[in-house]
Scaffold this active site. Structure first.
Site, PDB file in Angstrom:
ATOM      1  N   TYR A 151      -1.908  37.113  22.999  1.00 22.01           N
ATOM      2  CA  TYR A 151      -2.059  37.634  24.424  1.00 22.01           C
ATOM      3  C   TYR A 151      -3.301  36.572  25.083  1.00 22.01           C
ATOM      4  O   TYR A 151      -4.005  37.332  25.929  1.00 22.01           O
ATOM      5  CB  TYR A 151      -2.495  38.954  24.248  1.00 22.01           C
ATOM      6  CG  TYR A 151      -1.425  39.953  23.982  1.00 22.01           C
ATOM      7  CD1 TYR A 151      -0.351  40.172  24.912  1.00 22.01           C
ATOM      8  CD2 TYR A 151      -1.063  40.262  22.617  1.00 22.01           C
ATOM      9  CE1 TYR A 151       0.902  41.054  24.691  1.00 22.01           C
ATOM     10  CE2 TYR A 151       0.099  41.028  22.322  1.00 22.01           C
ATOM     11  CZ  TYR A 151       0.882  41.254  23.183  1.00 22.01           C
ATOM     12  OH  TYR A 151       2.190  42.117  23.035  1.00 22.01           O
ATOM     13  N   ARG A 185       8.494  47.916  23.939  1.00 22.21           N
ATOM     14  CA  ARG A 185       8.076  46.737  23.193  1.00 22.21           C
ATOM     15  C   ARG A 185       7.230  47.088  21.974  1.00 22.21           C
ATOM     16  O   ARG A 185       6.282  47.783  22.201  1.00 22.21           O
ATOM     17  CB  ARG A 185       6.989  46.159  24.212  1.00 22.21           C
ATOM     18  CG  ARG A 185       6.305  44.845  23.443  1.00 22.21           C
ATOM     19  CD  ARG A 185       7.003  43.687  23.191  1.00 22.21           C
ATOM     20  NE  ARG A 185       6.409  42.635  22.924  1.00 22.21           N
ATOM     21  CZ  ARG A 185       6.306  42.024  21.650  1.00 22.21           C
ATOM     22  NH1 ARG A 185       7.025  42.721  20.388  1.00 22.21           N
ATOM     23  NH2 ARG A 185       5.558  40.955  21.223  1.00 22.21           N
ATOM     24  N   HIS A 201      13.816  37.453  13.020  1.00 20.64           N
ATOM     25  CA  HIS A 201      14.076  35.905  12.567  1.00 20.64           C
ATOM     26  C   HIS A 201      15.440  35.876  12.207  1.00 20.64           C
ATOM     27  O   HIS A 201      15.942  34.644  12.036  1.00 20.64           O
ATOM     28  CB  HIS A 201      13.166  35.899  11.412  1.00 20.64           C
ATOM     29  CG  HIS A 201      11.731  36.020  11.543  1.00 20.64           C
ATOM     30  ND1 HIS A 201      11.024  37.189  11.060  1.00 20.64           N
ATOM     31  CD2 HIS A 201      10.874  35.447  12.430  1.00 20.64           C
ATOM     32  CE1 HIS A 201       9.764  37.007  11.442  1.00 20.64           C
ATOM     33  NE2 HIS A 201       9.657  36.054  12.084  1.00 20.64           N
ATOM     34  N   CYS A 217       5.008  44.571  30.201  1.00 22.83           N
ATOM     35  CA  CYS A 217       4.844  43.687  29.135  1.00 22.83           C
ATOM     36  C   CYS A 217       4.261  42.376  29.499  1.00 22.83           C
ATOM     37  O   CYS A 217       4.732  41.872  30.843  1.00 22.83           O
ATOM     38  CB  CYS A 217       6.006  43.494  28.150  1.00 22.83           C
ATOM     39  SG  CYS A 217       5.655  42.165  26.719  1.00 22.83           S
ATOM     40  N   HIS A 253       0.202  29.807  15.415  1.00 22.23           N
ATOM     41  CA  HIS A 253       0.979  31.103  14.933  1.00 22.23           C
ATOM     42  C   HIS A 253       0.849  31.969  16.305  1.00 22.23           C
ATOM     43  O   HIS A 253      -0.398  32.368  16.410  1.00 22.23           O
ATOM     44  CB  HIS A 253       0.518  31.767  13.887  1.00 22.23           C
ATOM     45  CG  HIS A 253       1.284  32.882  13.479  1.00 22.23           C
ATOM     46  ND1 HIS A 253       0.933  34.009  13.195  1.00 22.23           N
ATOM     47  CD2 HIS A 253       2.885  33.324  13.391  1.00 22.23           C
ATOM     48  CE1 HIS A 253       1.517  34.932  12.644  1.00 22.23           C
ATOM     49  NE2 HIS A 253       2.866  34.372  12.872  1.00 22.23           N
TER      50      HIS A 253
END
Length: 595
Positions: free
Chosen positions: A428, A237, A157, A292, A132
């Site tokens: 990250y 973001r 989604h 980002c 995930h």
């Protein structure tokens, strides 16, 4: 068939609202507890088992052809395509039927599998949890339950039908219709108060990837237009709805600086500062480029798909921030000598946000008098916009933007780095190119992104000088403009530009940003390059003539951008710093080309 219709009704209804409300989207400040607030944030469970690569809806969206196709598809077309896909791949009529109780029992505890339901379908996500993107901790908040409430918040989604196509690999059964009716009733209650109902208005030129939550990049044409990116065009973001404070909440707002762990006293009260008290302290300004971590992810996707938003080069912007040095705040809170604190195990400074996000940096960066870390309340001479952290935002120059926590309301000094998916999860962390299954590595032993690498981009090309009756192998000449930036305060010392795949190079002239102090070059450097020769080639797919221009930057440590992203590819699509390439269609009627 009933379950399929119910699933698509929900899917299409929310997608329809998303399309109809694209221009005016917002979110209320959440007054519920930190724990309850966090439990609402969830990223999709979607995987393609046949490829072995974990994918989210944003991953699927990365494909250029699919993205272009979906731009023009209607809601009803999305629904029909998805139903056709499900019909052809799964025999719904013969799936076993499970109750909500059955799903709840399969919550991953005591070695049991991990089930979730959506739209009347039951999924086994056990093998996906480690992959995930937001971390296993986040996805496990939905273990043994329905995901509809989470997806209602995380609406990317519903940007396409692709998540459902991917999820079909995880189907294990159907949910009892009566139980699904109860879930639908619960979601109907949630829909009475839209968490995105009061989002800030955004500039029409922003290139939107998803609007709930908002993720939008600065168009290339604007990147070089102003050295300081206008606030309205600064890339966005978000992970969640944008917090909003009422006048009363703003009056009562306090920045908490927690030194309990540092002082070894669980009862030590935090230093609590109002906005006025904070602004009365000595202030400083710092001009910083924020990027980002997934900027240019779309370039990785051309090599191999990744998971995440398919950013172009525009998830980067620059602003001058005003605020109070973090070191001064920590000293006022009672930190003392940071070197002694670090020797005693206090290695991290943790930031917590009004939206539930947590991230941290090392104490050596936080307290470095030349590191220029601040708690900011102004951006380009104006109060911080809501989209960029109002009322307070941490600015950590030279680091990945995720460490520059927006809407910060609590800061603590700790032995441990921040908890949560943005620090410890997969989100990250850069996996090796060969790893597509996060369960094969120990994420706890992998560092999260902090100081970043070296980057450049091309924003415009022109005018072109094209020979008459141009043909393959000819040389065209052009002028090129762009940007370059290195993390860690490393100055840009050179930018090279090629039009023949690196056989020859032209050296660019460095413009604004080239005179920053050595080792404290927190902002980008603009550049231009005149009379660049480029070889005309024939595109392999279309057969049309084109030329390709590429840029690479060199920083103060004489790091240089790699030629290809193949060797730095990672499944999360983080940190693409390969040569920036742009194809120029060769058309004698078109003399200027903007990326």
């Amino acid at each position: 068939m009933w379950n399929q219709i119910r699933l698509k009704t929900r899917h299409v209804a929310i997608l329809s609202r998303r399309i109809n409300s694209r221009s005016v989207l917002t979110a209320p400040f959440a007054s519920r507890s930190h724990e309850n607030h966090n439990s609402f944030y969830f990223i999709t469970v979607a995987t393609a088992a046949s490829t072995g690569i974990f994918l989210t809806s944003q991953t699927a969206k990365c494909d250029k052809g699919e993205t272009e196709k979906l731009k023009n598809v209607t809601v009803s077309q999305v629904a029909k395509e998805d139903l056709d896909e499900l019909d052809s791949s799964i025999d719904f009529d013969h799936l076993p039927i499970y109750s909500s109780g059955d799903v709840a029992r399969n919550n991953g505890e005591d070695g049991r599998p991990i089930w979730m339901s959506y739209g009347g379908i039951v999924y086994d996500v056990t093998e996906f949890v480690a992959n995930h993107p937001g971390g296993s901790e986040k996805i496990m908040t939905a273990a043994g339950s329905a995901v509809e409430p989470f997806w209602y918040l995380y609406r990317q989604h519903y940007a396409s039908d692709l998540p459902m196509r991917l999820m079909e690999h995880l189907v294990v059964g159907k949910l009892d219709e009566k139980d699904q009716e109860l879930i639908d009733e619960q979601v109907a209650e949630l829909e009475k108060e839209d968490p995105y109902a009061r989002e800030p208005r955004r500039h029409a030129d922003l290139r939107i990837h998803s609007d709930t939550p908002m993720n939008a990049e600065t168009p290339a044409k604007w990147l070089n237009e102003h050295y300081l990116t206008p606030n309205a065009l600064f890339y966005i973001r978000h992970h969640h709805p944008v917090p909003i404070l009422t006048e009363a909440q703003l009056h009562d707002f306090r920045l908490q600086l927690d030194m309990k762990e540092c002082k070894g006293d669980e009862n030590a009260p935090p230093l609590s500062l109002s906005l006025d008290e904070l602004k009365s302290m000595p202030s400083t300004t710092v001009t910083v480029t924020l990027q980002c971590s997934g900027n240019r992810r779309s370039g990785f996707n051309e090599h191999q798909r990744t998971s995440g938003t398919a950013w172009g080069q525009g998830a980067i912007s620059t602003a001058t921030f005003k605020g109070v040095r973090l070191a001064d705040l920590l000293e006022r809170a009672g930190l003392g000598d940071p070197i002694e604190a670090e020797k005693n195990g206090m290695k991290h400074v943790v930031f917590e946000s009004l939206d539930g996000m947590m991230a941290s940096i090392g104490i050596e960066k936080a307290c470095n008098p030349f590191g220029d870390v601040i708690v900011a309340y102004e951006m380009n001479g104006e109060p911080l916009p809501r989209d960029h952290g109002f009322p307070l935002r941490v600015i950590v120059p030279g680091y990945a933007a995720v460490r520059n926590v927006k809407w910060v309301n609590r800061i603590s000094v700790s032995r441990e780095e921040a908890q949560g998916p943005w620090q410890r999860g997969l989100n990250y962390k850069t996996l090796p190119p060969s790893v597509t299954d996060a369960s094969k590595v120990n994420l706890d032993q992998m560092p999260s992104m902090t100081e970043v690498s070296l980057f450049s981009g091309i924003t415009s090309i022109g005018p072109l000088r094209i020979p008459k009756d141009v043909k393959e192998g000819d040389t065209v000449r052009c002028s090129v403009k762009g940007w370059s930036w290195a993390g860690g305060g490393r100055n840009i010392v050179r930018v090279d530009v090629t039009g023949d795949g690196g056989e020859t190079w032209s050296t660019a002239e460095l413009l604004e940003g080239s005179q920053q102090p050595f080792g404290r070059a927190w902002a980008w450097t603009f550049w231009k390059c005149k009379d660049v020769p480029a070889i005309v080639v024939k595109d392999k797919e279309s057969g049309k003539l084109k030329a390709q221009i590429a840029s690479k930057a060199v920083d103060l440590a004489f790091n240089v951008q790699p030629e290809s992203c193949k060797h730095t590819w990672n499944v999360r699509g983080l940190g693409n710093n390969s040569w920036y390439r742009i194809d120029i269609p060769i058309d004698s009627r078109k003399k200027r080309y903007s990326n």
